[in-house]
Design a protein around this motif. Structure first.
Motif, PDB file in Angstrom:
ATOM      1  N   ALA A 164       0.829  -1.212   0.000  1.00 27.90           N
ATOM      2  CA  ALA A 164       0.000   0.000   0.000  1.00 27.90           C
ATOM      3  C   ALA A 164       0.862   1.260   0.000  1.00 27.90           C
ATOM      4  O   ALA A 164       0.469   2.282  -0.578  1.00 27.90           O
ATOM      5  CB  ALA A 164      -0.937   0.006   1.203  1.00 27.90           C
ATOM      6  N   TYR A 165       2.033   1.198   0.632  1.00 30.81           N
ATOM      7  CA  TYR A 165       2.907   2.372   0.660  1.00 30.81           C
ATOM      8  C   TYR A 165       3.396   2.697  -0.758  1.00 30.81           C
ATOM      9  O   TYR A 165       3.415   3.860  -1.167  1.00 30.81           O
ATOM     10  CB  TYR A 165       4.128   2.136   1.553  1.00 30.81           C
ATOM     11  N   PHE A 166       3.775   1.652  -1.488  1.00 31.19           N
ATOM     12  CA  PHE A 166       4.235   1.863  -2.859  1.00 31.19           C
ATOM     13  C   PHE A 166       3.091   2.317  -3.761  1.00 31.19           C
ATOM     14  O   PHE A 166       3.285   3.152  -4.650  1.00 31.19           O
ATOM     15  CB  PHE A 166       4.881   0.581  -3.397  1.00 31.19           C
ATOM     16  N   GLU A 214       0.517   6.602  -6.800  1.00 25.10           N
ATOM     17  CA  GLU A 214      -0.657   7.464  -6.962  1.00 25.10           C
ATOM     18  C   GLU A 214      -0.263   8.936  -6.912  1.00 25.10           C
ATOM     19  O   GLU A 214      -0.695   9.744  -7.756  1.00 25.10           O
ATOM     20  CB  GLU A 214      -1.669   7.150  -5.864  1.00 25.10           C
ATOM     21  N   ALA A 215       0.581   9.290  -5.936  1.00 27.15           N
ATOM     22  CA  ALA A 215       1.012  10.682  -5.792  1.00 27.15           C
ATOM     23  C   ALA A 215       1.850  11.128  -6.983  1.00 27.15           C
ATOM     24  O   ALA A 215       1.722  12.268  -7.467  1.00 27.15           O
ATOM     25  CB  ALA A 215       1.805  10.851  -4.497  1.00 27.15           C
ATOM     26  N   PRO A 222      -0.731  13.995 -19.799  1.00 29.29           N
ATOM     27  CA  PRO A 222      -2.019  13.292 -19.802  1.00 29.29           C
ATOM     28  C   PRO A 222      -2.003  12.136 -18.805  1.00 29.29           C
ATOM     29  O   PRO A 222      -0.973  11.465 -18.625  1.00 29.29           O
ATOM     30  CB  PRO A 222      -2.145  12.782 -21.245  1.00 29.29           C
ATOM     31  N   ARG A 223      -3.137  11.884 -18.148  1.00 28.87           N
ATOM     32  CA  ARG A 223      -3.181  10.897 -17.072  1.00 28.87           C
ATOM     33  C   ARG A 223      -2.720   9.511 -17.536  1.00 28.87           C
ATOM     34  O   ARG A 223      -1.950   8.844 -16.837  1.00 28.87           O
ATOM     35  CB  ARG A 223      -4.596  10.808 -16.487  1.00 28.87           C
ATOM     36  N   LEU A 253       4.098   3.609 -13.653  1.00 23.84           N
ATOM     37  CA  LEU A 253       4.038   2.162 -13.427  1.00 23.84           C
ATOM     38  C   LEU A 253       5.235   1.455 -14.066  1.00 23.84           C
ATOM     39  O   LEU A 253       5.777   0.503 -13.494  1.00 23.84           O
ATOM     40  CB  LEU A 253       2.729   1.597 -13.971  1.00 23.84           C
ATOM     41  N   GLY A 254       5.663   1.928 -15.218  1.00 28.68           N
ATOM     42  CA  GLY A 254       6.857   1.349 -15.829  1.00 28.68           C
ATOM     43  C   GLY A 254       8.100   1.621 -15.011  1.00 28.68           C
ATOM     44  O   GLY A 254       8.976   0.760 -14.871  1.00 28.68           O
ATOM     45  N   THR A 255       8.185   2.827 -14.458  1.00 25.57           N
ATOM     46  CA  THR A 255       9.319   3.176 -13.602  1.00 25.57           C
ATOM     47  C   THR A 255       9.334   2.315 -12.347  1.00 25.57           C
ATOM     48  O   THR A 255      10.392   1.829 -11.909  1.00 25.57           O
ATOM     49  CB  THR A 255       9.257   4.665 -13.220  1.00 25.57           C
TER      50      THR A 255
END
Length: 285
Positions: free
Chosen positions: A179-181, A186-187, A198-199, A207-209
């Motif tokens: 959840a922390y990740f 998210e942030a 763009p979102r 997500l790739g990073t």
């Protein structure tokens, strides 16, 4: 692998993840049985993994390993039924609890004296075969029980052995850790959107990073400190970002979050322990 029959009580996401990992790892379907009260769900699991379904009494009576993968509140009733099923069994069965916050002592108190219990703290990454599970043994569990559980949980990711006194800290690090990740991702996505990206593009980048950074960490060798230093040029862009993180108290926030999670885990474990032992005492009077 095989010849050890495993009964998995609870066919939810965690139970299914374990079944999937065992089947993918070559565990024979005839040595797996799932106990699921929902008829449609039980049929789904039976068809998907070619395994047996059964009621709890029959499944537990014939199993050498009984995995309890139900919600903590359902553990007392399940353990009582397990005890009834295995009390007259001709072979020893080890009870493995995947229920969060339920101490081995509480489970042992509802089983026949000397019953081996192993507690596992998994995390949700086991749903994609990348879990990290911490394992601790109860008073009567032996080395061969731990070896068997590590082999079983190894089908859905990495395993470590810890003492029960460390389980609350484990919960704070790996149990709740995903959840922390997710929060950081998210942030970062929201920050990217704020900067005009763009979102969907921001999601792909973040997500790739995260996937790449995780792979670099998992590859071994250099630890997180060295990896961070390797991409941080003096006076560069990454250094500017890291200064902002540090000035915002990132490390102190992480320390505080882990500490708060550990304290809450300990409090919940105490509540569950007292509840299960009190209920047992009431039943015996």
């Amino acid at each position: 692998m095989g010849m050890t029959r495993i009964a998995i009580i609870g066919g939810g996401k965690i139970g299914e993840a374990l079944i999937a990992g065992l089947r993918d790892g070559g565990w024979p379907p005839q040595d797996l049985v799932v106990v699921e009260t929902g008829e449609a769900r039980a049929a789904e699991l039976k068809d998907r993994y070619s395994i047996m379904t059964s009621d709890l009494a029959i499944a537990a009576e014939g199993a050498q390993v009984i995995v309890v993968a139900v919600k903590p509140n359902d553990v007392p009733g399940v353990i009582d039924k397990v005890d009834e099923a295995i009390s007259d069994s001709v072979h020893e069965a080890v009870v493995v609890s995947l229920a969060a916050g339920v101490p081995t002592e509480a489970i042992e108190s509802r089983l026949s004296a000397g019953s081996p219990v192993v507690r596992v703290m998994p995390n949700t990454a086991m749903l994609v075969g990348e879990g990290t599970s911490a394992i601790c043994k109860g008073r009567f569990a032996r080395g061969e029980h731990i070896d068997l559980v590590r082999k079983m949980m190894g089908s859905v990711g990495a395993t470590v052995e810890v003492t029960e006194s460390q389980m609350d800290a484990v919960t704070a690090l790996s149990g709740s850790g995903p959840a922390y990740f997710f929060l950081l991702a998210e942030a970062m996505i929201e920050a990217g959107v704020e900067q005009g990206i763009p979102r969907k593009t921001a999601e792909t980048l973040v997500l790739g990073t995260a996937k790449g950074a995780g792979a670099m960490l998992a590859a071994g060798g250099d630890g997180p400190t060295a990896l961070r230093a390797a991409v941080t040029s003096p006076g560069g862009t990454t250094a500017a970002a890291l200064r902002a993180f540090e000035s915002g108290g990132l490390r102190a926030t992480v320390y505080g979050a882990v500490s708060a999670c550990k304290e809450r885990s300990a409090a919940l474990a105490d509540e569950v322990r007292e509840q299960m032992i009190d209920e047992l005492s009431a039943d015996q009077t």
